[in-house]
Write an enzyme that holds these catalytic residues in place. Structure first.
Site, PDB file in Angstrom:
ATOM      1  N   CYS A  47       0.826  -1.223   0.000  1.00  0.00           N
ATOM      2  CA  CYS A  47       0.000   0.000   0.000  1.00  0.00           C
ATOM      3  C   CYS A  47       0.850   1.259   0.000  1.00  0.00           C
ATOM      4  O   CYS A  47       0.359   2.345  -0.306  1.00  0.00           O
ATOM      5  CB  CYS A  47      -0.943  -0.004   1.189  1.00  0.00           C
ATOM      6  SG  CYS A  47      -2.054  -1.412   1.165  1.00  0.00           S
TER       7      CYS A  47
ATOM      8  N   HIS B 291      -3.615   7.002   2.068  1.00  0.00           N
ATOM      9  CA  HIS B 291      -3.970   5.679   1.555  1.00  0.00           C
ATOM     10  C   HIS B 291      -5.376   5.328   2.034  1.00  0.00           C
ATOM     11  O   HIS B 291      -5.752   5.625   3.160  1.00  0.00           O
ATOM     12  CB  HIS B 291      -2.953   4.656   2.067  1.00  0.00           C
ATOM     13  CG  HIS B 291      -3.346   3.247   1.782  1.00  0.00           C
ATOM     14  ND1 HIS B 291      -3.653   2.815   0.516  1.00  0.00           N
ATOM     15  CD2 HIS B 291      -3.506   2.171   2.610  1.00  0.00           C
ATOM     16  CE1 HIS B 291      -3.968   1.528   0.565  1.00  0.00           C
ATOM     17  NE2 HIS B 291      -3.895   1.118   1.825  1.00  0.00           N
TER      18      HIS B 291
ATOM     19  N   ASN C  13      -9.965  -0.541  -1.156  1.00  0.00           N
ATOM     20  CA  ASN C  13      -8.505  -0.413  -1.037  1.00  0.00           C
ATOM     21  C   ASN C  13      -7.856  -1.017  -2.285  1.00  0.00           C
ATOM     22  O   ASN C  13      -7.828  -2.228  -2.446  1.00  0.00           O
ATOM     23  CB  ASN C  13      -8.050  -1.151   0.236  1.00  0.00           C
ATOM     24  CG  ASN C  13      -6.550  -1.074   0.466  1.00  0.00           C
ATOM     25  OD1 ASN C  13      -5.808  -0.605  -0.390  1.00  0.00           O
ATOM     26  ND2 ASN C  13      -6.114  -1.550   1.614  1.00  0.00           N
TER      27      ASN C  13
END
Ligand code: ACO
Length: 328
Positions: free
Chosen positions: A112, A252, A282
């Site tokens: 990520c 994020h 995500n």
């Protein structure tokens, strides 16, 4: 010499998977997913669509927006944990697809935080003075490593890609500071055990679902809040800035509660926090460049703005980057 972002773009697959669809696959509910994560839907690739396809769409848009040809690109960096193959790299596939004859490149694995790792790497190539145009793309096809019978993971992720072109600037603007971190002791809490050299794919490993992503969500959550908030606070402090000086915070997108907690610690007011997790879930290395491009297209980012990026992901990896926006 600083690097500045001269073009942004993103692409997500056409197919949308709603929370209601997931209710049919696992024991979950739209209400649970929305209230615990902030996610309403995510985009999922079509059959035979992979990370290089999403990245190629982004790369083509970047060239068109910047008004340059693929031959002008010196370097292609693709941040991903879901490459099409172990080899060739996704960067090589994109290089071929767009015809970037003068470019070399590589894939980078930062989960990520992959886009921030890529941005830092790309900006240092620019600072070296040897590179004029670097393409950095964050992409993940998380659906390729998701177990759609595991409610702990399958509700959280989506597929998508975003990217930027980096070029040198003579001013003090552009990417002005970065803090990037890694702590391998967190690896056990979020990982794909099989399919690599530690556990090459066998019939047994595939039957045991070892090639899917697994996590201890609670542990990841705790580390994520602390990690993202710590580096964001530190980068503001060492640049003599407060949350009030930030025009837009692009964190994020893993969980709306992680984002809210980080923004609160940095005293950044909610209207300055980019949130699109509701629509995309995500997308791992894709979240920050997707958010950045949406913000540029919506007029939420203007030249002179101070933009804060922050991420946390598998590894563990985390970091923050500060940008004084200058687009041309
Ligand atoms: N649907 C319904 N119920 C669920 C689901 C689901 N999809 N998943 C878990 N539950 C249940 C649990 O079994 C538990 O039930 P129990 O109380 O009977 O045991 C209950 O819901 C609460 O579970 P918790 O794990 O305590 O839920 P929590 O509020 O911590 O939320 C979540 C879980 C969303 C995974 C959260 O911990 C999280 O977001 N963690 C970060 C993980 C992450 O984002 N990883 C992605 C990569 S890393 C990154 O990008 C930061």
């Amino acid at each position: 010499m600083n690097a500045k972002i001269t073009a942004t773009a993103h692409y997500v697959p056409e197919r949308i998977m709603t929370n209601l669809e997931l209710e049919k696959l696992v024991d979950t509910s739209d209400e649970w997913i929305r209230s615990r994560t902030g996610i309403s839907q995510r985009h999922i690739v079509a059959e035979n669509e992979a990370s290089s396809d999403l990245s190629t769409r982004v790369a083509e848009q970047l060239l068109a927006k910047r008004g340059i040809s693929a031959e002008d690109i010196d370097l292609i960096i693709i941040a991903t944990v879901t490459p099409d193959h172990f080899t060739p790299s996704t960067a090589a596939l994109v290089q071929l697809n767009i015809g970037a004859k003068n470019a070399w490149g590589f894939d980078l694995s930062g989960a990520c935080s992959g886009f921030l790792y890529g941005l830092e790497t790309g900006s240092k190539f620019i600072s070296s003075g040897h590179y004029q145009k670097v393409m950095v793309i964050g992409v993940d096809t998380m659906s390729s490593i998701l177990d759609f019978t595991d409610r702990n993971t399958c509700v959280l992720f989506g597929d998508g890609a975003g990217g930027v072109i980096l070029e040198p600037t003579d001013s003090d603007n552009g990417i002005i500071d970065s803090i990037l971190k890694m702590d391998g002791s967190g690896g056990q809490y979020l990982h794909v055990p099989g399919g690599g050299s530690r556990m090459p794919a066998t019939i047994e490993s595939v039957e045991a679902k070892q090639h899917y992503i697994m996590q201890d969500g609670k542990k990841v959550f705790k580390f994520a809040v602390k990690g993202m908030a710590d580096v964001s606070e530190r980068i503001l402090k060492r640049n003599n800035l407060t949350g009030d000086d930030i025009a837009l915070f692009i964190p994020h997108q893993a969980n709306k509660r992680i984002i809210d907690a980080s923004a609160e610690r940095c005293k950044i007011s909610p209207e300055k926090v980019l949130i699109n997790i509701d629509r995309f879930g995500n997308t791992t290395a894709g979240t920050i460049p997707i958010g950045m491009n949406e913000a540029v297209e919506n007029g939420q980012i203007k030249d002179g703005d101070t933009i804060l990026l922050a991420s946390f992901g598998a590894g563990f990896t985390w970091g923050s980057i500060l940008i004084k926006w200058e687009s041309n």
